[in-house]
Scaffold this motif. Structure first.
Motif, PDB file in Angstrom:
ATOM      1  N   GLY A 215      43.493  23.614  41.732  1.00 17.14           N
ATOM      2  CA  GLY A 215      43.392  24.879  42.217  1.00 17.14           C
ATOM      3  C   GLY A 215      44.214  25.787  41.346  1.00 17.14           C
ATOM      4  N   VAL A 216      44.552  25.297  40.047  1.00 18.81           N
ATOM      5  CA  VAL A 216      45.760  25.959  39.188  1.00 18.81           C
ATOM      6  C   VAL A 216      44.861  27.297  38.792  1.00 18.81           C
ATOM      7  N   ALA A 217      43.637  26.941  37.908  1.00 17.70           N
ATOM      8  CA  ALA A 217      43.025  28.029  37.339  1.00 17.70           C
ATOM      9  C   ALA A 217      42.314  29.192  38.350  1.00 17.70           C
ATOM     10  N   THR A 218      41.914  28.518  39.260  1.00 19.87           N
ATOM     11  CA  THR A 218      41.565  29.335  40.339  1.00 19.87           C
ATOM     12  C   THR A 218      42.584  30.542  41.004  1.00 19.87           C
ATOM     13  N   SER A 219      43.668  29.950  41.125  1.00 21.14           N
ATOM     14  CA  SER A 219      44.917  30.821  41.696  1.00 21.14           C
ATOM     15  C   SER A 219      45.280  31.364  40.795  1.00 21.14           C
ATOM     16  N   ILE A 220      45.208  31.416  39.293  1.00 23.73           N
ATOM     17  CA  ILE A 220      45.258  32.280  38.310  1.00 23.73           C
ATOM     18  C   ILE A 220      44.430  33.310  38.347  1.00 23.73           C
ATOM     19  N   GLY A 221      43.102  33.226  38.602  1.00 25.22           N
ATOM     20  CA  GLY A 221      42.114  34.032  38.794  1.00 25.22           C
ATOM     21  C   GLY A 221      42.340  35.186  39.977  1.00 25.22           C
ATOM     22  N   VAL A 222      42.826  34.619  40.989  1.00 24.23           N
ATOM     23  CA  VAL A 222      43.190  35.327  42.377  1.00 24.23           C
ATOM     24  C   VAL A 222      44.346  36.064  42.008  1.00 24.23           C
ATOM     25  N   LEU A 223      45.389  35.562  41.201  1.00 23.54           N
ATOM     26  CA  LEU A 223      46.537  36.469  40.661  1.00 23.54           C
ATOM     27  C   LEU A 223      46.123  37.601  40.011  1.00 23.54           C
ATOM     28  N   LEU A 224      45.275  37.270  38.911  1.00 24.23           N
ATOM     29  CA  LEU A 224      44.802  38.284  37.957  1.00 24.23           C
ATOM     30  C   LEU A 224      43.967  39.469  38.783  1.00 24.23           C
ATOM     31  N   GLY A 225      43.295  39.026  39.817  1.00 27.86           N
ATOM     32  CA  GLY A 225      42.677  39.841  40.708  1.00 27.86           C
ATOM     33  C   GLY A 225      43.622  40.725  41.585  1.00 27.86           C
ATOM     34  N   PHE A 226      44.676  40.230  42.050  1.00 28.83           N
ATOM     35  CA  PHE A 226      45.715  41.091  42.802  1.00 28.83           C
ATOM     36  C   PHE A 226      46.220  42.059  41.835  1.00 28.83           C
ATOM     37  N   SER A 227      46.695  41.584  40.455  1.00 22.83           N
ATOM     38  CA  SER A 227      47.257  42.536  39.432  1.00 22.83           C
ATOM     39  C   SER A 227      47.284  41.698  38.230  1.00 22.83           C
ATOM     40  N   TRP A 228      46.776  42.560  37.131  1.00 25.28           N
ATOM     41  CA  TRP A 228      46.810  41.706  35.824  1.00 25.28           C
ATOM     42  C   TRP A 228      48.393  41.608  35.533  1.00 25.28           C
ATOM     43  N   LEU A 229      49.230  42.220  35.809  1.00 28.01           N
ATOM     44  CA  LEU A 229      50.457  41.962  35.207  1.00 28.01           C
ATOM     45  C   LEU A 229      51.134  40.546  36.096  1.00 28.01           C
ATOM     46  N   LEU A 230      50.540  40.484  37.523  1.00 30.59           N
ATOM     47  CA  LEU A 230      51.179  38.996  38.032  1.00 30.59           C
ATOM     48  C   LEU A 230      50.358  38.051  37.449  1.00 30.59           C
ATOM     49  N   GLY A 231      48.958  37.940  37.162  1.00 29.96           N
ATOM     50  CA  GLY A 231      48.289  36.745  36.580  1.00 29.96           C
ATOM     51  C   GLY A 231      48.906  36.397  35.234  1.00 29.96           C
TER      52      GLY A 231
END
Length: 190
Positions: free
Chosen positions: A105-121
């Motif tokens: 799940g690491v890459a998918t979680s990064i995608g989710v975080l990028l979706g929430f906020s580019w800065l967060l990702g």
């Protein structure tokens, strides 16, 4: 009403296994039966090289990012946005199309975080890169970045549902990496 349709659709998108599809398209062995047996980018790199791994990583990242980004475009409330991201992430971990046996799940979680906020990702990615530069251990880098992601979510987004989902993803990532954690503690993870 449409916001509740996006959650199951996000789960189905998350259930698409980039690793299995890429390996089939490139004529590589099934990643569930080779290497670590994990259908993720790291294992695809072991069995198919950097190009196959990069494509897998991008596919896994996009299946987290796209549903959340669509929810954002639809101006859904934070709770729906968070649930959409969690659904895509759970789809990757427990894909309906592959007997509920997915990646870590690491890459998918990064995608989710990028979706929430580019800065967060990017905070997650920067942490991963920094820890990897120091320790050269991918799993350790992912674990440290995951542990910090709920803190980053709170500091960057300042939203309880987003921070809570970041925390849930972190706990699930720790669970999925339990064998890596055991090897790290034993000094056997490389």
């Amino acid at each position: 009403m449409i916001q509740w349709l996006l959650v199951p659709v996000a789960y189905l998108v998350g259930s698409i296994s980039s690793a299995i599809i890429i390996c089939r398209l490139l004529g590589l062995p099934d990643p569930r039966r080779q290497g670590s047996g994990n259908p993720g980018a790291t294992n695809v790199m072991r069995i198919g090289g950097k190009k196959a791994a990069a494509i897998t990583l991008l596919g896994d990242l996009l299946k987290g990012l796209i549903p959340v980004y669509i929810a954002k475009l639809m101006e859904m409330p934070a709770e729906s946005l968070a649930l959409t991201g969690l659904a895509a992430f759970l789809g990757h971990l427990y894909p309906v199309f592959f007997s509920f046996k997915g990646g870590k799940g690491v890459a998918t979680s990064i995608g989710v975080l990028l979706g929430f906020s580019w800065l967060l990702g990017f905070a997650f990615i920067a942490t991963w890169l920094l820890i990897y530069k120091v320790g050269k251990i991918s799993s350790l880098s992912a674990l440290v970045a995951s542990i910090l992601s709920p803190v980053y979510a709170w500091l960057i987004v300042g939203n309880i549902p987003i921070a809570a989902v970041s925390g849930m993803m972190m706990l699930l990532l720790l669970w999925r990496h339990k064998s890596n954690i055991q090897r790290l503690l034993a000094g056997e993870e490389g």
